[in-house]
Design a protein around this motif. Sequence first.
Motif, PDB file in Angstrom:
ATOM      1  N   VAL A  58      45.597  18.377 -64.359  1.00 37.89           N
ATOM      2  CA  VAL A  58      46.879  18.216 -64.909  1.00 37.89           C
ATOM      3  C   VAL A  58      47.426  16.592 -64.874  1.00 37.89           C
ATOM      4  N   LYS A  59      48.377  16.237 -65.674  1.00 34.30           N
ATOM      5  CA  LYS A  59      48.679  14.757 -65.762  1.00 34.30           C
ATOM      6  C   LYS A  59      50.150  14.931 -64.762  1.00 34.30           C
ATOM      7  N   THR A  60      50.501  15.811 -64.549  1.00 29.33           N
ATOM      8  CA  THR A  60      51.880  16.101 -63.595  1.00 29.33           C
ATOM      9  C   THR A  60      51.659  16.318 -62.236  1.00 29.33           C
ATOM     10  N   ASP A  61      51.948  15.585 -61.135  1.00 27.49           N
ATOM     11  CA  ASP A  61      51.840  15.703 -59.745  1.00 27.49           C
ATOM     12  C   ASP A  61      52.368  17.250 -59.402  1.00 27.49           C
ATOM     13  N   LEU A  62      51.544  18.075 -59.180  1.00 24.97           N
ATOM     14  CA  LEU A  62      52.283  19.450 -58.855  1.00 24.97           C
ATOM     15  C   LEU A  62      52.149  19.774 -57.457  1.00 24.97           C
ATOM     16  N   SER A  63      51.892  18.772 -56.495  1.00 27.39           N
ATOM     17  CA  SER A  63      52.014  18.956 -54.850  1.00 27.39           C
ATOM     18  C   SER A  63      52.888  19.571 -54.334  1.00 27.39           C
ATOM     19  N   ALA A  64      54.159  19.252 -54.967  1.00 25.06           N
ATOM     20  CA  ALA A  64      55.230  19.959 -54.070  1.00 25.06           C
ATOM     21  C   ALA A  64      55.686  21.199 -54.694  1.00 25.06           C
ATOM     22  N   LYS A  65      54.734  21.757 -55.776  1.00 22.63           N
ATOM     23  CA  LYS A  65      55.065  23.155 -56.362  1.00 22.63           C
ATOM     24  C   LYS A  65      54.203  24.106 -56.072  1.00 22.63           C
ATOM     25  N   LYS A  66      53.600  24.101 -55.044  1.00 22.01           N
ATOM     26  CA  LYS A  66      52.626  25.113 -54.542  1.00 22.01           C
ATOM     27  C   LYS A  66      53.082  26.516 -54.416  1.00 22.01           C
ATOM     28  N   ASP A  67      54.478  26.620 -54.063  1.00 25.94           N
ATOM     29  CA  ASP A  67      54.996  27.823 -53.702  1.00 25.94           C
ATOM     30  C   ASP A  67      55.291  28.728 -54.903  1.00 25.94           C
ATOM     31  N   GLU A  68      55.866  27.562 -56.088  1.00 26.49           N
ATOM     32  CA  GLU A  68      55.996  28.160 -57.374  1.00 26.49           C
ATOM     33  C   GLU A  68      54.927  28.381 -58.171  1.00 26.49           C
ATOM     34  N   ILE A  69      53.847  27.804 -58.007  1.00 31.51           N
ATOM     35  CA  ILE A  69      52.502  28.280 -58.521  1.00 31.51           C
ATOM     36  C   ILE A  69      52.098  29.607 -58.023  1.00 31.51           C
ATOM     37  N   VAL A  70      52.180  29.729 -56.612  1.00 32.70           N
ATOM     38  CA  VAL A  70      51.748  31.015 -56.044  1.00 32.70           C
ATOM     39  C   VAL A  70      52.751  32.076 -56.428  1.00 32.70           C
ATOM     40  N   SER A  71      53.970  31.882 -56.698  1.00 35.92           N
ATOM     41  CA  SER A  71      54.727  32.974 -56.968  1.00 35.92           C
ATOM     42  C   SER A  71      54.749  33.418 -58.469  1.00 35.92           C
ATOM     43  N   TYR A  72      54.441  32.480 -59.354  1.00 37.42           N
ATOM     44  CA  TYR A  72      54.111  32.606 -60.724  1.00 37.42           C
ATOM     45  C   TYR A  72      52.783  33.438 -60.800  1.00 37.42           C
ATOM     46  N   ILE A  73      51.730  33.174 -60.119  1.00 34.77           N
ATOM     47  CA  ILE A  73      50.608  34.019 -60.215  1.00 34.77           C
ATOM     48  C   ILE A  73      50.660  35.376 -59.741  1.00 34.77           C
ATOM     49  N   LYS A  74      51.327  35.580 -58.671  1.00 37.30           N
ATOM     50  CA  LYS A  74      51.848  37.072 -58.084  1.00 37.30           C
ATOM     51  C   LYS A  74      52.572  37.890 -59.250  1.00 37.30           C
ATOM     52  N   ASP A  75      53.571  37.091 -59.967  1.00 36.74           N
ATOM     53  CA  ASP A  75      54.176  37.821 -61.086  1.00 36.74           C
ATOM     54  C   ASP A  75      53.439  38.204 -62.225  1.00 36.74           C
ATOM     55  N   SER A  76      52.384  37.392 -62.329  1.00 37.44           N
ATOM     56  CA  SER A  76      51.376  37.543 -63.378  1.00 37.44           C
ATOM     57  C   SER A  76      50.563  38.793 -63.093  1.00 37.44           C
ATOM     58  N   GLY A  77      50.624  39.553 -62.040  1.00 32.42           N
ATOM     59  CA  GLY A  77      49.891  40.566 -61.538  1.00 32.42           C
ATOM     60  C   GLY A  77      48.439  40.530 -61.170  1.00 32.42           C
ATOM     61  N   LEU A  78      48.256  39.087 -60.782  1.00 30.72           N
ATOM     62  CA  LEU A  78      46.877  38.854 -60.032  1.00 30.72           C
ATOM     63  C   LEU A  78      46.966  38.624 -58.681  1.00 30.72           C
ATOM     64  N   HIS A  79      46.085  38.830 -58.123  1.00 28.65           N
ATOM     65  CA  HIS A  79      45.656  38.831 -56.426  1.00 28.65           C
ATOM     66  C   HIS A  79      46.202  37.379 -56.088  1.00 28.65           C
ATOM     67  N   ASP A  80      46.350  37.138 -54.751  1.00 25.64           N
ATOM     68  CA  ASP A  80      46.819  35.997 -54.223  1.00 25.64           C
ATOM     69  C   ASP A  80      45.507  34.956 -54.203  1.00 25.64           C
ATOM     70  N   PRO A  81      45.623  33.695 -54.757  1.00 23.47           N
ATOM     71  CA  PRO A  81      44.431  32.793 -55.039  1.00 23.47           C
ATOM     72  C   PRO A  81      44.377  31.987 -53.792  1.00 23.47           C
ATOM     73  N   HIS A  82      42.962  31.449 -53.386  1.00 27.07           N
ATOM     74  CA  HIS A  82      42.886  30.403 -52.816  1.00 27.07           C
ATOM     75  C   HIS A  82      43.400  29.233 -53.156  1.00 27.07           C
ATOM     76  N   LEU A  83      44.443  28.363 -52.963  1.00 32.81           N
ATOM     77  CA  LEU A  83      44.869  27.411 -53.972  1.00 32.81           C
ATOM     78  C   LEU A  83      44.691  26.031 -53.224  1.00 32.81           C
ATOM     79  N   THR A  84      44.028  25.077 -54.189  1.00 34.20           N
ATOM     80  CA  THR A  84      44.197  23.654 -53.587  1.00 34.20           C
ATOM     81  C   THR A  84      44.588  22.829 -54.750  1.00 34.20           C
TER      82      THR A  84
END
Length: 309
Positions: A58-84
């Motif tokens: 990514v070209k945008t620093d998403l360090s502060a948006k970890k919770d948003e990314i996790v919520s988006y993935i869950k809403d997409s119907g995928l299992h919880d990922p191991h996120l880094t």
Amino acid sequence: MRFNYFGENNRSFSFVDKSKYFFIFSIAITIFGIIVLAALGLNYGVDFSAGSNVDVVVKTDLSAKKDEIVSYIKDSGLHDPHLTISATRVTMRFDEILTDAQEKALRAGFTEKFDKSASFEVNTVDVEMARELEYNALKAVLIASIGIIIYVSIRFEWRFAIAAVVALLHDAFIVISLFSIFRLQVNLPFIVAILTIIGYSINDTVVIFDRIRENMRFSKIKSHADLAKVVNDSVWQTLTRSINTVMTVVVAALCLFIFGSESIKMFSLAILFGLVCGAYSSIFIASPFWLLLKKREKPKTAAKTPATS
């Protein structure tokens, strides 16, 4: 001119006399590592466990948006990922294999919601491939160990070979245990690091063994105490070289860890762990262990001279 940290007058410390304490320490660490591995196992990456690994640049620093990314993935119907997440990269490790539809939906949704310039790399490993990779990794370590035993046995003797392999397996196991304790990811670069550690460890150990063999040629060895003195003097004579070598490589590995990409960080960290363990085992384990094996050698009987009439 070589700079020597340790002069003749500073050799009051005996590596041989204190070896039992280092043996006890190493045995205790090994037992603890076995317990941790039995209880926790290893944190296998996508290379050694079935699933999908999604690497997003990514070209945008998403360090502060970890919770948003996790919520988006869950809403997409995928299992919880191991996120880094880092400033330039987002890594999502899924325990299940993503279908083509799920992969396309993840790409489209993530690009639209978080970074329109994001680029994706998806790696998928099935169960059979993961098992084959794990088997090949173990086979590589075994073949390397057998090759070292053969080489050192030919170059020196079998006791040197056994001591060298015990030391390098000690190093590899300690690094594996540390990765298990801290739940660091084990992947193919980690296996490369383990093989590199084995190569470094045997190189450092062979240097000390070569000095022991050289000093034995010019020493009158009449007792075990004389042999212990040869081993202790040999370790002291090569100590400066060992420290200079390990510090040089540590600086390089540390720079890779600090400034390298995410994909090489675990490799660099494993190398750092291995360098410390390799220097320790070469100095405190390998040579005293050879001396212990040599002590059990049956004394050679002197040839009988024929009686003269």
